[in-house]
Design a protein around this motif. Structure first.
Motif, PDB file in Angstrom:
ATOM      1  N   MET A 259      39.312  65.958  35.787  1.00 35.68           N
ATOM      2  CA  MET A 259      38.310  64.879  35.689  1.00 35.68           C
ATOM      3  C   MET A 259      38.429  64.002  36.929  1.00 35.68           C
ATOM      4  O   MET A 259      39.524  63.592  37.290  1.00 35.68           O
ATOM      5  CB  MET A 259      38.584  64.011  34.445  1.00 35.68           C
ATOM      6  N   GLU A 260      37.317  63.726  37.537  1.00 33.82           N
ATOM      7  CA  GLU A 260      37.368  62.888  38.746  1.00 33.82           C
ATOM      8  C   GLU A 260      37.652  61.430  38.400  1.00 33.82           C
ATOM      9  O   GLU A 260      37.218  60.927  37.368  1.00 33.82           O
ATOM     10  CB  GLU A 260      36.027  62.966  39.491  1.00 33.82           C
ATOM     11  N   ILE A 261      38.381  60.801  39.281  1.00 33.52           N
ATOM     12  CA  ILE A 261      38.673  59.371  39.123  1.00 33.52           C
ATOM     13  C   ILE A 261      37.383  58.574  39.361  1.00 33.52           C
ATOM     14  O   ILE A 261      36.630  58.853  40.295  1.00 33.52           O
ATOM     15  CB  ILE A 261      39.742  58.959  40.170  1.00 33.52           C
ATOM     16  N   THR A 262      37.158  57.558  38.528  1.00 38.21           N
ATOM     17  CA  THR A 262      35.953  56.720  38.726  1.00 38.21           C
ATOM     18  C   THR A 262      36.302  55.249  38.956  1.00 38.21           C
ATOM     19  O   THR A 262      35.453  54.470  39.368  1.00 38.21           O
ATOM     20  CB  THR A 262      34.991  56.804  37.524  1.00 38.21           C
ATOM     21  N   LYS A 263      37.559  54.888  38.625  1.00 39.27           N
ATOM     22  CA  LYS A 263      37.926  53.474  38.830  1.00 39.27           C
ATOM     23  C   LYS A 263      39.317  53.378  39.445  1.00 39.27           C
ATOM     24  O   LYS A 263      40.296  53.906  38.916  1.00 39.27           O
ATOM     25  CB  LYS A 263      37.924  52.724  37.498  1.00 39.27           C
ATOM     26  N   ILE A 264      39.376  52.683  40.579  1.00 40.67           N
ATOM     27  CA  ILE A 264      40.645  52.519  41.290  1.00 40.67           C
ATOM     28  C   ILE A 264      40.948  51.028  41.385  1.00 40.67           C
ATOM     29  O   ILE A 264      40.040  50.204  41.540  1.00 40.67           O
ATOM     30  CB  ILE A 264      40.517  53.096  42.724  1.00 40.67           C
ATOM     31  N   CYS A 265      42.249  50.718  41.305  1.00 35.89           N
ATOM     32  CA  CYS A 265      42.666  49.336  41.577  1.00 35.89           C
ATOM     33  C   CYS A 265      43.711  49.423  42.690  1.00 35.89           C
ATOM     34  O   CYS A 265      44.502  50.380  42.736  1.00 35.89           O
ATOM     35  CB  CYS A 265      43.268  48.757  40.295  1.00 35.89           C
ATOM     36  N   CYS A 266      43.705  48.481  43.585  1.00 34.34           N
ATOM     37  CA  CYS A 266      44.743  48.445  44.628  1.00 34.34           C
ATOM     38  C   CYS A 266      45.395  47.078  44.575  1.00 34.34           C
ATOM     39  O   CYS A 266      44.704  46.056  44.698  1.00 34.34           O
ATOM     40  CB  CYS A 266      44.131  48.702  45.997  1.00 34.34           C
TER      41      CYS A 266
ATOM     42  N   ALA B  56      45.142  33.835  46.578  1.00 32.88           N
ATOM     43  CA  ALA B  56      43.724  33.529  46.310  1.00 32.88           C
ATOM     44  C   ALA B  56      42.959  33.263  47.612  1.00 32.88           C
ATOM     45  O   ALA B  56      41.786  33.621  47.740  1.00 32.88           O
ATOM     46  CB  ALA B  56      43.630  32.319  45.386  1.00 32.88           C
ATOM     47  N   GLU B  57      43.659  32.660  48.578  1.00 27.68           N
ATOM     48  CA  GLU B  57      42.997  32.361  49.859  1.00 27.68           C
ATOM     49  C   GLU B  57      42.578  33.663  50.567  1.00 27.68           C
ATOM     50  O   GLU B  57      41.493  33.760  51.122  1.00 27.68           O
ATOM     51  CB  GLU B  57      44.028  31.637  50.733  1.00 27.68           C
ATOM     52  N   ARG B  58      43.464  34.649  50.498  1.00 32.18           N
ATOM     53  CA  ARG B  58      43.182  35.928  51.144  1.00 32.18           C
ATOM     54  C   ARG B  58      41.984  36.615  50.471  1.00 32.18           C
ATOM     55  O   ARG B  58      41.103  37.151  51.131  1.00 32.18           O
ATOM     56  CB  ARG B  58      44.413  36.826  51.059  1.00 32.18           C
ATOM     57  N   ILE B  59      41.966  36.572  49.140  1.00 33.97           N
ATOM     58  CA  ILE B  59      40.850  37.198  48.409  1.00 33.97           C
ATOM     59  C   ILE B  59      39.547  36.465  48.740  1.00 33.97           C
ATOM     60  O   ILE B  59      38.504  37.098  48.955  1.00 33.97           O
ATOM     61  CB  ILE B  59      41.141  37.202  46.895  1.00 33.97           C
ATOM     62  N   ALA B  60      39.612  35.123  48.802  1.00 34.92           N
ATOM     63  CA  ALA B  60      38.399  34.359  49.124  1.00 34.92           C
ATOM     64  C   ALA B  60      37.883  34.774  50.506  1.00 34.92           C
ATOM     65  O   ALA B  60      36.677  34.922  50.714  1.00 34.92           O
ATOM     66  CB  ALA B  60      38.704  32.862  49.096  1.00 34.92           C
ATOM     67  N   ALA B  61      38.807  35.006  51.435  1.00 30.78           N
ATOM     68  CA  ALA B  61      38.382  35.415  52.785  1.00 30.78           C
ATOM     69  C   ALA B  61      37.729  36.806  52.758  1.00 30.78           C
ATOM     70  O   ALA B  61      36.735  37.051  53.439  1.00 30.78           O
ATOM     71  CB  ALA B  61      39.566  35.387  53.747  1.00 30.78           C
ATOM     72  N   TRP B  62      38.271  37.727  51.943  1.00 33.61           N
ATOM     73  CA  TRP B  62      37.652  39.058  51.830  1.00 33.61           C
ATOM     74  C   TRP B  62      36.241  38.941  51.236  1.00 33.61           C
ATOM     75  O   TRP B  62      35.378  39.776  51.488  1.00 33.61           O
ATOM     76  CB  TRP B  62      38.484  39.989  50.934  1.00 33.61           C
ATOM     77  N   ASN B  63      36.032  37.883  50.400  1.00 33.90           N
ATOM     78  CA  ASN B  63      34.720  37.708  49.765  1.00 33.90           C
ATOM     79  C   ASN B  63      33.812  36.779  50.561  1.00 33.90           C
ATOM     80  O   ASN B  63      32.710  36.471  50.103  1.00 33.90           O
ATOM     81  CB  ASN B  63      34.905  37.146  48.347  1.00 33.90           C
ATOM     82  N   ASP B  64      34.251  36.317  51.719  1.00 31.32           N
ATOM     83  CA  ASP B  64      33.446  35.371  52.494  1.00 31.32           C
ATOM     84  C   ASP B  64      32.061  35.984  52.779  1.00 31.32           C
ATOM     85  O   ASP B  64      31.972  37.127  53.228  1.00 31.32           O
ATOM     86  CB  ASP B  64      34.161  35.071  53.825  1.00 31.32           C
TER      87      ASP B  64
ATOM     88  N   PHE C 259      36.804  42.476  45.531  1.00 28.95           N
ATOM     89  CA  PHE C 259      38.072  41.791  45.833  1.00 28.95           C
ATOM     90  C   PHE C 259      38.258  40.706  44.786  1.00 28.95           C
ATOM     91  O   PHE C 259      37.327  39.921  44.535  1.00 28.95           O
ATOM     92  CB  PHE C 259      38.019  41.186  47.245  1.00 28.95           C
ATOM     93  N   SER C 260      39.442  40.662  44.172  1.00 29.26           N
ATOM     94  CA  SER C 260      39.614  39.754  43.040  1.00 29.26           C
ATOM     95  C   SER C 260      41.070  39.303  42.914  1.00 29.26           C
ATOM     96  O   SER C 260      41.987  39.965  43.407  1.00 29.26           O
ATOM     97  CB  SER C 260      39.180  40.513  41.776  1.00 29.26           C
ATOM     98  N   THR C 261      41.260  38.169  42.231  1.00 26.80           N
ATOM     99  CA  THR C 261      42.631  37.736  41.919  1.00 26.80           C
ATOM    100  C   THR C 261      42.998  38.094  40.481  1.00 26.80           C
ATOM    101  O   THR C 261      44.114  37.829  40.046  1.00 26.80           O
ATOM    102  CB  THR C 261      42.776  36.200  42.083  1.00 26.80           C
ATOM    103  N   ASP C 262      42.050  38.676  39.769  1.00 30.68           N
ATOM    104  CA  ASP C 262      42.306  39.028  38.366  1.00 30.68           C
ATOM    105  C   ASP C 262      43.021  40.383  38.303  1.00 30.68           C
ATOM    106  O   ASP C 262      42.421  41.429  38.059  1.00 30.68           O
ATOM    107  CB  ASP C 262      40.974  39.049  37.598  1.00 30.68           C
ATOM    108  N   VAL C 263      44.334  40.325  38.544  1.00 32.58           N
ATOM    109  CA  VAL C 263      45.133  41.546  38.657  1.00 32.58           C
ATOM    110  C   VAL C 263      45.122  42.328  37.340  1.00 32.58           C
ATOM    111  O   VAL C 263      44.944  43.548  37.318  1.00 32.58           O
ATOM    112  CB  VAL C 263      46.590  41.191  39.059  1.00 32.58           C
ATOM    113  N   GLU C 264      45.267  41.607  36.228  1.00 34.18           N
ATOM    114  CA  GLU C 264      45.417  42.293  34.941  1.00 34.18           C
ATOM    115  C   GLU C 264      44.157  43.073  34.559  1.00 34.18           C
ATOM    116  O   GLU C 264      44.248  44.222  34.127  1.00 34.18           O
ATOM    117  CB  GLU C 264      45.793  41.283  33.847  1.00 34.18           C
ATOM    118  N   SER C 265      42.987  42.472  34.709  1.00 36.62           N
ATOM    119  CA  SER C 265      41.749  43.195  34.343  1.00 36.62           C
ATOM    120  C   SER C 265      41.587  44.435  35.212  1.00 36.62           C
ATOM    121  O   SER C 265      41.189  45.502  34.720  1.00 36.62           O
ATOM    122  CB  SER C 265      40.508  42.322  34.537  1.00 36.62           C
ATOM    123  N   ALA C 266      41.906  44.299  36.494  1.00 38.54           N
ATOM    124  CA  ALA C 266      41.732  45.440  37.400  1.00 38.54           C
ATOM    125  C   ALA C 266      42.688  46.573  37.023  1.00 38.54           C
ATOM    126  O   ALA C 266      42.309  47.747  37.022  1.00 38.54           O
ATOM    127  CB  ALA C 266      41.958  45.002  38.842  1.00 38.54           C
TER     128      ALA C 266
END
Ligand code: UDX
Ligand code: UDX
Length: 477
Positions: free
Chosen positions: A15-22, A52-60, A87-94
């Protein structure tokens, strides 16, 4: 210990992967996931980070403001962001929703306890493993992307299996070979992709799922699969061999300076031997970057922990040579400037550890600056991608002096001409292409005389500079 790889015929339809978290949105996690998202639009890729600052920059909204400068990266992020790249700070949901989780957090050299200054600090890796174990409700494939000591996968597996809730985990090792400054092209056209996994049938299925992802753009003959330990050790070995070439050529550069040979000519002559090859033979002020020193120290530590002292000493010499190269570059500036640099302005062109990156980790510039600050020089820095705050943070981190003394001794400029104005000497610390396009006559006219150039990257035209009137010195000739 020898591990026999069983040849297993996998009849199961994979089965192919459809959701990845890093986990880890750094220099490795960010670009790697951006390319996977671009090449696999059917996969939802979520990159998470505690910062959070790094994630905000990825989402700029302006992609030019993403936290990592790599040629071509902003465009790729713009193409996939908020389509299948998040890009997110919600580690658990991902973690919860992903079928495959990449661990791409940093593994710095330990600064405390056993193995201090040598071993890799695995506390972030362990934290990631515990968090995955806590959150996971269904089976997951965990991929080690961070460079890790051999047999780390065993520790990760033990944590996952013992603190989990009956969920099954497969651990893969998939080390990254990208070099900063060329990350995008290295990811798009890798020499090879290496995937290590367990020889069991479940392990082989997990490997194939990751192979299927890379196969979207990498030819199958360049995707190597091995056992976990070979994969982990191959990454350390590749970095050790690359760093060793630089220390080898730098060792010869010192001999060239004594004998009248020219290191560029020697490098060219030996590089034409197809067994040696021409790459990674550029003499320099010393290698930097987040990987070479850390990985070799780690290798040395592992060898020592098995009692392999000759192996450890052999590789440690690569670091000793690199430290020597940085030191002798700094010492030569002092002796050439009549043994005193107190109160003299010395312009640094470049602060990053190599061109085309804003990364300064372990940059030779930091150590050369520290050495010259001890002699009370005034250092004026220009780097096209590095901010004054970063430069000061790098020096403060060494704790060689009070932070206010670093601020007194260092000033950063927005252009080279101002940085070099009234300087006694210029030191080239990074090989930025733009340094060759300058009006060197104008720079010379505004400097104190005699005007010195110490080219730590051998990039400037000696003939042109000496004709203008500079006293020019480079590495290895
Ligand atoms: C890192 C490792 O240093 C290297 O050994 C490995 O090969 C790849 O990953 P890099 O991406 O360059 O390299 O590191 P860095 O830019 O520091 O990024 C790591 C990110 O992980 C940081 O943004 C940090 O905030 C994040 N992190 C760290 C977490 O999200 N959680 C943690 O528990 C620890
Ligand atoms: C390195 C490896 O190349 C990469 O495969 C791995 O994944 C991470 O570590 P990186 O540190 O980003 O990549 O850059 P690299 O191009 O290897 O350069 C490292 C340092 O060596 C730089 O300071 C560079 O200036 C220096 N260098 C490189 C030399 O001094 N001479 C050379 O001939 C080549």
């Amino acid at each position: 210990m020898k591990i026999r790889l069983k040849i297993i015929k996998i009849d199961t339809i994979i089965m192919e992967i459809t959701k990845i978290c890093c986990i880890g949105a750094g220099y490795v996690g960010g670009p790697t996931m951006a390319i996977i998202a671009q090449k696999c639009p059917h996969i939802k890729v979520t990159v998470v980070d505690l910062n959070a600052e790094r994630i905000a920059a990825w989402n700029d909204p302006n992609v030019d403001n993403i936290p990592i400068y790599e040629p071509g990266l902003s465009e790729i992020v713009a193409e996939s962001r908020n389509r299948n790249l998040f890009f997110s700070t919600d580690v658990e949901s991902a973690i919860d929703e992903a079928e495959m989780i990449f661990i791409s957090v940093n593994t710095p050299t330990k600064t405390y306890g056993a193995g201090k200054g040598m071993a890799s600090d695995l506390k972030y890796i362990e934290l990631c493993a515990r968090q995955i174990a806590k959150v996971a409700k269904n089976d997951k494939i965990v991929v080690e992307k961070s460079t890790l000591p051999v047999r780390t996968a065993e520790a990760v597996k033990s944590i996952l299996d013992n603190t989990g809730n009956g969920v099954k985990f497969q651990i893969l090792s998939n080390p990254e070979f990208l070099a900063e400054g060329t990350a995008v092209s290295d990811l798009l056209n890798p020499d090879r992709v290496l995937i290590g996994g367990d020889p069991s049938e479940e392990g082989q299925i997990a490997i194939q799922k990751l192979v299927a992802i890379y196969s979207k753009w990498v030819p199958s003959q360049q995707i190597l699969t091995t056992n976990l330990w070979s994969s982990e050790l191959s990454k350390l070995t590749a970095n050790a061999f690359l760093a060793q070439r630089i220390s080898s050529i730098n060792a010869m550069s010192e001999l060239c300076e004594k004998t009248g040979a020219d290191i560029n000519e020697v490098a060219r002559a030996i590089g034409m031997d197809s067994r040696i090859g021409p790459k990674f033979l550029k003499a320099s002020v010393g290698f930097g970057g987040s990987c070479f020193q850390k990985d070799i120290l780690n290798l040395v530590y592992i060898a020592k922990s098995f009692g392999l002292n000759e192996v450890a000493d052999y590789w440690e010499q690569v670091i000793i040579m690199n430290d020597h190269q940085k030191d002798r570059f700094a010492k030569n500036i002092i002796t050439t400037l009549y043994n005193t640099i107190s109160g003299k302005k010395i312009a640094f062109l470049g602060w990053a550890f190599k061109k085309d990156t804003n990364d300064t980790r372990e940059s030779a510039a930091i150590y050369v600056a520290d050495y010259l600050l001890k002699e009370e020089a005034n250092i004026a820095v220009y780097d096209p991608k590095v901010s004054e705050n970063k430069i000061l943070a790098d020096l403060d981190y060494l704790e060689s002096r009070k932070p206010e003394l670093n601020r007194k001794g260092i000033e950063s400029f927005d252009d080279s001409y101002s940085a070099c104005k009234n300087a006694h000497a210029i030191a080239i610390l990074t090989e930025w292409d733009e340094f060759n396009t300058y009006d060197w006559q104008k720079i010379y006219d505004n400097m104190e005389k005699p005007a010195f150039v110490f080219d730590g990257r051998n990039i400037l035209d000696r003939k042109k500079l000496t004709e203008i009137g500079f006293i020019y010195q480079c590495i290895g000739s």
